[in-house]
Structure formats: C-alpha cells, structure tokens
Design a protein around this motif. Structure first.
Motif, PDB file in Angstrom:
ATOM      1  N   GLN A 146       0.814  -1.212   0.000  1.00  0.00           N
ATOM      2  CA  GLN A 146       0.000   0.000   0.000  1.00  0.00           C
ATOM      3  C   GLN A 146       0.846   1.261   0.000  1.00  0.00           C
ATOM      4  N   GLN A 147       2.119   1.133   0.413  1.00  0.00           N
ATOM      5  CA  GLN A 147       3.037   2.271   0.341  1.00  0.00           C
ATOM      6  C   GLN A 147       3.769   2.321  -0.996  1.00  0.00           C
ATOM      7  N   GLY A 148       3.428   1.419  -1.909  1.00  0.00           N
ATOM      8  CA  GLY A 148       4.015   1.460  -3.243  1.00  0.00           C
ATOM      9  C   GLY A 148       5.162   0.505  -3.466  1.00  0.00           C
ATOM     10  N   ALA A 149       5.387  -0.427  -2.544  1.00  0.00           N
ATOM     11  CA  ALA A 149       6.527  -1.337  -2.668  1.00  0.00           C
ATOM     12  C   ALA A 149       6.382  -2.294  -3.843  1.00  0.00           C
ATOM     13  N   ASP A 150       5.133  -2.515  -4.316  1.00  0.00           N
ATOM     14  CA  ASP A 150       4.958  -3.409  -5.464  1.00  0.00           C
ATOM     15  C   ASP A 150       5.614  -2.836  -6.713  1.00  0.00           C
ATOM     16  N   LEU A 151       5.800  -1.505  -6.770  1.00  0.00           N
ATOM     17  CA  LEU A 151       6.500  -0.882  -7.898  1.00  0.00           C
ATOM     18  C   LEU A 151       8.005  -1.092  -7.794  1.00  0.00           C
ATOM     19  N   PHE A 152       8.480  -1.247  -6.572  1.00  0.00           N
ATOM     20  CA  PHE A 152       9.920  -1.371  -6.347  1.00  0.00           C
ATOM     21  C   PHE A 152      10.419  -2.802  -6.527  1.00  0.00           C
ATOM     22  N   PHE A 153       9.644  -3.788  -6.053  1.00  0.00           N
ATOM     23  CA  PHE A 153      10.087  -5.180  -6.165  1.00  0.00           C
ATOM     24  C   PHE A 153       9.793  -5.714  -7.562  1.00  0.00           C
ATOM     25  N   GLY A 154      10.819  -6.230  -8.210  1.00  0.00           N
ATOM     26  CA  GLY A 154      10.644  -6.803  -9.548  1.00  0.00           C
ATOM     27  C   GLY A 154      11.907  -6.673 -10.371  1.00  0.00           C
ATOM     28  N   GLU A 155      11.746  -6.870 -11.663  1.00  0.00           N
ATOM     29  CA  GLU A 155      12.871  -6.785 -12.590  1.00  0.00           C
ATOM     30  C   GLU A 155      12.615  -5.666 -13.597  1.00  0.00           C
ATOM     31  N   LYS A 156      13.649  -5.109 -14.148  1.00  0.00           N
ATOM     32  CA  LYS A 156      15.047  -5.463 -14.085  1.00  0.00           C
ATOM     33  C   LYS A 156      15.698  -4.835 -12.857  1.00  0.00           C
ATOM     34  N   SER A 157      16.492  -5.629 -12.142  1.00  0.00           N
ATOM     35  CA  SER A 157      17.156  -5.131 -10.944  1.00  0.00           C
ATOM     36  C   SER A 157      18.175  -4.056 -11.302  1.00  0.00           C
ATOM     37  N   PHE A 158      18.253  -3.041 -10.428  1.00  0.00           N
ATOM     38  CA  PHE A 158      19.210  -1.963 -10.653  1.00  0.00           C
ATOM     39  C   PHE A 158      20.607  -2.417 -10.242  1.00  0.00           C
ATOM     40  N   ASP A 159      21.569  -2.171 -11.104  1.00  0.00           N
ATOM     41  CA  ASP A 159      22.963  -2.525 -10.835  1.00  0.00           C
ATOM     42  C   ASP A 159      23.635  -1.351 -10.128  1.00  0.00           C
ATOM     43  N   VAL A 160      24.087  -1.558  -8.899  1.00  0.00           N
ATOM     44  CA  VAL A 160      24.652  -0.460  -8.108  1.00  0.00           C
ATOM     45  C   VAL A 160      25.915   0.123  -8.737  1.00  0.00           C
ATOM     46  N   ASP A 161      26.566  -0.627  -9.627  1.00  0.00           N
ATOM     47  CA  ASP A 161      27.734  -0.075 -10.317  1.00  0.00           C
ATOM     48  C   ASP A 161      27.365   1.124 -11.180  1.00  0.00           C
ATOM     49  N   ASP A 162      26.085   1.199 -11.585  1.00  0.00           N
ATOM     50  CA  ASP A 162      25.643   2.343 -12.390  1.00  0.00           C
ATOM     51  C   ASP A 162      25.572   3.628 -11.587  1.00  0.00           C
ATOM     52  N   LEU A 163      25.732   3.548 -10.272  1.00  0.00           N
ATOM     53  CA  LEU A 163      25.790   4.752  -9.443  1.00  0.00           C
ATOM     54  C   LEU A 163      27.189   5.348  -9.412  1.00  0.00           C
ATOM     55  N   THR A 164      28.162   4.640  -9.925  1.00  0.00           N
ATOM     56  CA  THR A 164      29.557   5.093  -9.810  1.00  0.00           C
ATOM     57  C   THR A 164      30.125   5.560 -11.154  1.00  0.00           C
TER      58      THR A 164
END
Length: 497
Positions: free
Chosen positions: A216-234
């Motif tokens: 209900q807080q919107g977590a269904d939008l966050f869980f799923g694919e494609k997973s974010f690659d943390v290397d793209d933050l660098t």
C-alpha cells in the motif's frame, strides 16, 4: 597577536591538508567573514559520513548542493535522495546574482556558474530511471527486518526462501512471495510440511498482512525486474566528473517505509558487492539522505539496528553517508557518533524544548575559545553554519562559524521540459524502464495447482438422503402438547355436562 590573527592562525593550521580538499567557505569571527580564512574538508575523510542540520530556510539544501557539486568536479559520483524536489537544478548553471558575487567577494573565492551531469532516478511512475530489486536479492533476513517480524515469523520467511531455492521457484516480486506463503499453508501444505515442517496459518496470515501494508506504500513498484545494478551509481562522465544521481521522492514523501526500505537494500547491496577500499585518497561514492528524520521516525527497532550496522561498516567500501535533517537530535545517538563532518546551520529557540535541543546540539561540537556555541547556533544567518570536519588523521578540526559558498548550479528545480530532456539523454533509462515479468514462483505454482486439479479424480456424487428431522411441525406440536389436551378435555367435560 590580536584575537583575529590568533583565530586566522588556528583556522589555517586546522584546515590545511596535504591531499585534495573541498572549500566550503570562509571562517567568521564576531559575525564577520575573514576573507581567505578557508574552511575545507579533505576528500580522504569524506567516507567518514556526516550531518547537515538546521531549521527550515537556513540553507541546508544549498550546503548539500555545494558538497555534491564539488564532489562531482573531483570525479566522485554522488547519490541524492530528494524528498522536496528542489535538487534537480544541479543540471543547469546558476543564473548568478549580485548577492552571490558579494558573498564570494567576502569569502575570497571566484564564482563561476556551472551545470553538472545529472541522472534522474525514481521508485514510482514519475519520469526517470526506474529502480527495482527482486525479493530474492533482499534475502530472508533483510525482508524480515523491514517487515518487523517476530523470530518465529522470521523463521518462516527463511524456510520459504529455502523452499524456493530447492524447488527453483524465482522470488522476483511480492506476488511471488505471497503466492508461496499461501501455497505452503493451502494446496501444497502436505508436500511442504513433509520436507520443511508444518507452518502456522496464523503466522503466515500476519506476514501477509505486513506485506500488503508495504504494498500500500508502493513497494509493489519497487520489487521486480530489471534489478538496478549499483555499479551504475559510480559512473564518470566524459569530462571526468562524477555523475550526480538524484532519486526523486516528491510523490512518496508520506510513505517513509518505502524509501527507507529502498535505502537500506541499496546500501546492503553496495556493502556486499563493492570491494574493500581501506584508506584511499577519495571516496568511491557519497550518499546524501535529505529529510533523514522521516526515516528514523518511522523505522522499527530492527530497521534502526540494520541502519546503524551499515553506517559503521560501509565506510570500508569507500562510501560516505550524509544525513540532512532539521535537528541533530533527529538522528539516533548510535548513528550520530559515527558522523565525522558536521555542518550545523541555525536553530530556532521558540520553546523550552527547542532550548533543550540547542543545548544538546552544542555539546556535540568541539569547544572553542572564540565562540559561545549555544549563542552562535541561534544567531547564524542564512547560508552560515558551524562547521567541524575530520582532518587527514581523523582528528576533529577547530570549530568554525562559516560563511558558506553559493552553489554553482541553479538553486531551483528544473522545468518539466528540462526534466524530460535530462531523462531523454540518459544512457541507462532504456535498459531499466522496460517492464519485465518473466515466469516466476507465482506462475509456476499456479500451473502446478491447475495440473494437480485436472488430474484429481472427480468427487463422488453426494446422495440426496435427507436426515429426518426430530423437530416437530409447530401445529402437531401444539396439538400433542399436554396443555392443549388438558384444555380440550376441560371443554368437552363442560359440554357433556
């Protein structure tokens, strides 16, 4: 040597570093900026975390902006959690202003408007690069802590993950997790309990309710694919500048559990995947968490414990975390004690509670021969702050009331057209914004249930035998009752007489 000369000498000795550094502004004495008395922070210690605090309208966001800009210029990538939506202006140069020129003349620094490489990220359906993670990547421990489960419930989650691993059931989104929970206490109860033990429907019911609350807080939008690659933050741009990643949270600022869940999962993944850095000359990545009090206000004890652990450990990966909030007392003491850089803007003393908070805040700073810290905290102007940092040997520098430099980028949000252009020019948006919903636990278990139902023998027809009722017809009951018989016999006797 007079007081000003002694103070200048102390500032110069305390804020002169061998390695690269960022200039924050000029030290002040008796409300006057001392031109050329620069207050700096060494790049080497920016993985030691920090705090930017102060009342509304005192300049916290601008100090954050200054740090982000200068880190980017030094080739250090930045991640900003933007709850108010006022940081996107980093993508455009400052239009300039006479007051900015006057400020920089007092500091003794030239002012040059600049734009910076910006990536817009989102957890919702706003414009930007969509951030997602799978349930499997969270793992049972982190998921249980986020849901604030009991030990028994956490044990059930661990068994569910084990069952999915053993049976090759991918847990990608929350509907996968809910389906496995329902299957374990429903259609698949016998098979599940044979190898993994019977689990309580009451416990799974509680877990399901907590998952639904998170949805209900919107977590269904966050869980799923494609997973974010943390290397793209660098990433570093073509000019050698660190990319400034701005996570827009304007539409979910009233749902702190969602972005605290995201923040914790992201930091946990960074900690597990980034190599050990040791003591290096610059950080690998710097996080800024705006309106940090919202995270701590809503966090469960288990979540707070996890945040504290991450803050203590992640600096060894070359990652610095900076909390931006109104009052240092918003941050738990266990976290506050880990913060090396402190930029404290003005606090307001309207109530007894405010005065108590100011006293506590003053005690968090080094003592000074030149300031009454409690008085300075309430007397600072906009864009002025008390500053102390860690030097290259990890020692606190002298406390300095500082006239902070102005941001080189725009101190305002992007227009809708400018925002669309930034997103359109993204090199990673197309990769992450494609919706992927491959076969996972939900679909596999549904097929399994359908197959089992199609092979099951048809149920035996039920006979239509009716059980004879012992209940008497109301009329018969009346006619056979003793009262009725006695009454009738009495009438007959009267008639016969």
């Amino acid at each position: 040597m007079n007081q000003e000369e002694a103070f200048r000498s102390e500032i110069k000795a305390g804020y002169t570093f061998k390695g690269d550094s960022i200039t924050l502004g000029a030290a002040m004495l008796e409300e006057k900026a001392l031109t050329g008395a620069y207050v700096k922070v060494p790049l080497k210690t920016l993985n030691r975390h920090g705090l930017i605090a102060g009342a509304t309208g005192t300049g916290k966001t601008k100090s954050l902006q200054v740090l982000a800009e200068n880190l980017s210029e030094k080739g250090v990538p930045v991640f900003l959690m933007d709850l108010k939506g006022d940081l996107s202006g980093l993508a455009q140069p400052s239009p300039g202003h006479p007051k900015i020129d006057e400020r920089h003349e007092q500091i003794g620094l030239p002012f040059e408007p600049k734009d910076f490489p910006v990536e817009i990220l989102t957890l919702s359906e706003q414009e930007g690069v969509r951030l997602r993670a799978t349930v499997s990547e969270f793992g049972p421990v982190l998921l249980s802590r986020i849901l604030d489960l009991s030990d028994t419930q956490s044990g059930i989650v661990a068994v569910i993950f084990k069952y999915c691993d053993d049976n090759k059931l991918p847990l990608l989104d929350l509907k996968d997790f809910k389906k496995v929970l329902q299957y374990a206490t429903g259609e698949g109860k016998e098979a599940f309990s044979k190898d993994y033990g019977r689990i309580s429907t009451a416990s799974t019911g509680t877990i399901l309710r907590k998952v639904i609350e998170m949805e209900q807080q919107g977590a269904d939008l966050f869980f799923g694919e494609k997973s974010f690659d943390v290397d793209d933050l660098t990433r570093i741009d073509d000019q050698g500048r660190g990319v400034i990643n701005i996570l827009r949270l304007t539409d979910i600022q009233n749902r702190p559990k969602l972005f605290s869940t995201f923040m914790l999962s992201l930091l946990a993944e960074i900690y597990s995947t980034f190599p050990e850095q040791g003591d290096t000359e610059r950080p690998e990545l710097v996080f800024f968490i705006d309106e940090a009090h919202l995270i701590f206000k809503e966090a469960s004890d288990a979540l707070l414990e996890q945040i504290e652990s991450i803050v203590k450990l992640i600096r060894s990966k070359g990652v610095g975390i900076y909390f931006v909030t109104q009052n240092p007392t918003d941050i738990p003491n266990e976290v506050l004690s880990q913060l090396g850089l402190k930029i404290q803007h003005a606090l307001r003393a309207f109530t007894a509670r405010d005065r108590k908070a100011i006293k506590l805040t003053a005690e968090n700073y080094p003592t000074s021969d030149y300031y009454d810290t409690k008085e300075v905290l309430t007397g600072l102007g906009i864009g002025e702050a008390l500053v102390t940092v860690l030097d290259e040997k990890g020692r606190p520098t002298p406390l300095a009331a500082t006239l902070m430099r102005a941001p080189m980028s725009r101190m305002d949000i992007l227009t809708d057209a400018e925002l669309t252009t930034v997103v359109k020019n993204s090199r990673i948006a197309d990769s992450y914004n494609e919706v992927v919903d491959r076969e996972s636990a939900y679909e596999i278990l549904n097929k399994k249930i359908e197959k089992a139902q199609s092979k099951a023998p048809p149920p035996a027809p039920k006979t239509s035998r009716r059980r004879s009722s012992r209940r008497q017809d109301p009329i018969v009951k009346v006619l056979t009752s003793a009262t009725f018989i006695r009454g009738v016999m009495g009438i007959l006797n009267k008639v016969l007489k």
